[in-house]
Design a protein around this motif. Structure first.
Motif, mmCIF file in Angstrom:
data_model
loop_
_atom_site.group_PDB
_atom_site.id
_atom_site.type_symbol
_atom_site.label_atom_id
_atom_site.label_comp_id
_atom_site.label_asym_id
_atom_site.label_seq_id
_atom_site.Cartn_x
_atom_site.Cartn_y
_atom_site.Cartn_z
ATOM 1 N N TYR A 66 0.847 -1.185 0.000
ATOM 2 C CA TYR A 66 0.000 0.000 0.000
ATOM 3 C C TYR A 66 0.889 1.243 0.000
ATOM 4 C CZ TYR A 66 -3.615 3.344 1.220
ATOM 5 O OH TYR A 66 -4.469 4.424 1.201
ATOM 6 N N TYR A 69 0.957 7.832 3.389
ATOM 7 C CA TYR A 69 1.890 8.646 4.181
ATOM 8 C C TYR A 69 1.355 8.803 5.600
ATOM 9 C CZ TYR A 69 -1.167 12.713 3.182
ATOM 10 O OH TYR A 69 -2.216 13.583 3.081
ATOM 11 N N CYS A 72 -1.454 11.138 6.653
ATOM 12 C CA CYS A 72 -2.750 10.973 5.982
ATOM 13 C C CYS A 72 -3.858 10.888 7.035
ATOM 14 C CB CYS A 72 -2.752 9.720 5.122
ATOM 15 S SG CYS A 72 -4.290 9.505 4.214
ATOM 16 N N VAL A 75 -7.751 7.903 4.834
ATOM 17 C CA VAL A 75 -7.753 6.702 3.993
ATOM 18 C C VAL A 75 -6.648 5.734 4.393
ATOM 19 C CG1 VAL A 75 -7.481 5.837 1.642
ATOM 20 C CG2 VAL A 75 -8.860 7.880 2.076
ATOM 21 N N CYS A 76 -5.439 6.241 4.618
ATOM 22 C CA CYS A 76 -4.322 5.345 4.919
ATOM 23 C C CYS A 76 -4.557 4.505 6.166
ATOM 24 C CB CYS A 76 -3.019 6.129 5.050
ATOM 25 S SG CYS A 76 -2.404 6.724 3.466
ATOM 26 N N HIS A 163 -3.388 10.794 -3.090
ATOM 27 C CA HIS A 163 -2.677 9.618 -3.622
ATOM 28 C C HIS A 163 -3.638 8.482 -3.912
ATOM 29 C CE1 HIS A 163 -2.865 7.232 0.167
ATOM 30 N NE2 HIS A 163 -2.902 8.414 0.727
HETATM 31 NI NI NI Z 1 -3.655 8.305 2.557
#
Ligand code: NI
Length: 199
Positions: A66, A69, A72, A75-76, A163
């Motif tokens: 994946y 960062y 983030c 989402v991350c 991203h």
């Molecule tokens: Ni992210």
């Protein structure tokens, strides 16, 4: 006007010619996977323990990759939780999967910053960073969209990074196997990975 049987012969001959020319693919032939060789490649990065890592270090296992960062906001973390859950749900087979988190923000994501971040999701998650050129190369190889978005005028340090949010499953030889769209459940990820590990 030819007899019906002659017309049938003509149609059959035309069909045979079209097969020979490759226009019609026999039903038993598998079409080439249009995504094969579209994602992945060699890389040289630094992990969260400051060790140099390349794609060869992960031959023999299934990398689950994946890109994101540590800053983030949303989402991350969600995706990393899902990946960790999916690896755990594989039980013993999970040892064959190597989850990797490759930063899209190498300017801020140092090994020291990555270390506590990745370990908060999974004890086997490896964080990878590098120079801007290293990360540009690896995101290009995986076709990961990456755009820096400034959040305040005249402040280059206040930014987020838009991203791509796909998760990539690679094979034992570093080849691309499949990808999971954003929002894939851990259950589905586990099932698909199990099928590839058994294959
Ligand atoms: Ni992210």
């Amino acid at each position: 006007m030819p007899a019906l049987s002659d017309r049938r012969r003509l149609v059959a001959a035309a069909f045979a010619a079209s097969l020979a020319g490759g226009w019609i693919r026999p039903a038993h032939a598998q079409p080439a996977d249009p995504l094969a060789n579209r994602f992945g490649g060699p890389f040289a990065l630094t992990d969260h323990e400051n060790r140099r890592r390349s794609e060869r270090d992960f031959h023999g296992v299934f990398p689950l990759i994946y890109f994101g960062y540590t800053y983030c906001p949303d989402v991350c973390p969600t995706t990393l939780v899902t990946m960790a859950q999916a690896v755990n749900d594989l039980a013993q087979a999970g040892a064959l999967v190597q989850p990797l988190f490759i930063t899209v923000d190498p300017a801020r994501d140092t090994p020291a910053l990555l270390k506590p971040y990745v370990s908060s999701f999974h004890e086997r998650l490896i964080g990878l960073t590098g120079s801007e050129a290293d990360i540009a190369a690896v995101t290009r190889a995986w076709r990961v969209h990456r755009v820096k978005v400034l959040r305040a005028p005249h402040d280059d340090a206040a930014y987020t990074v838009d991203h791509g949010a796909l998760v990539y499953l690679m094979g034992r030889h570093g080849q691309f196997l499949t990808l999971f769209p954003h929002g894939t459940t851990a259950e589905r990820m586990t099932r698909v990975m199990r099928d590839y590990i058994r294959a």
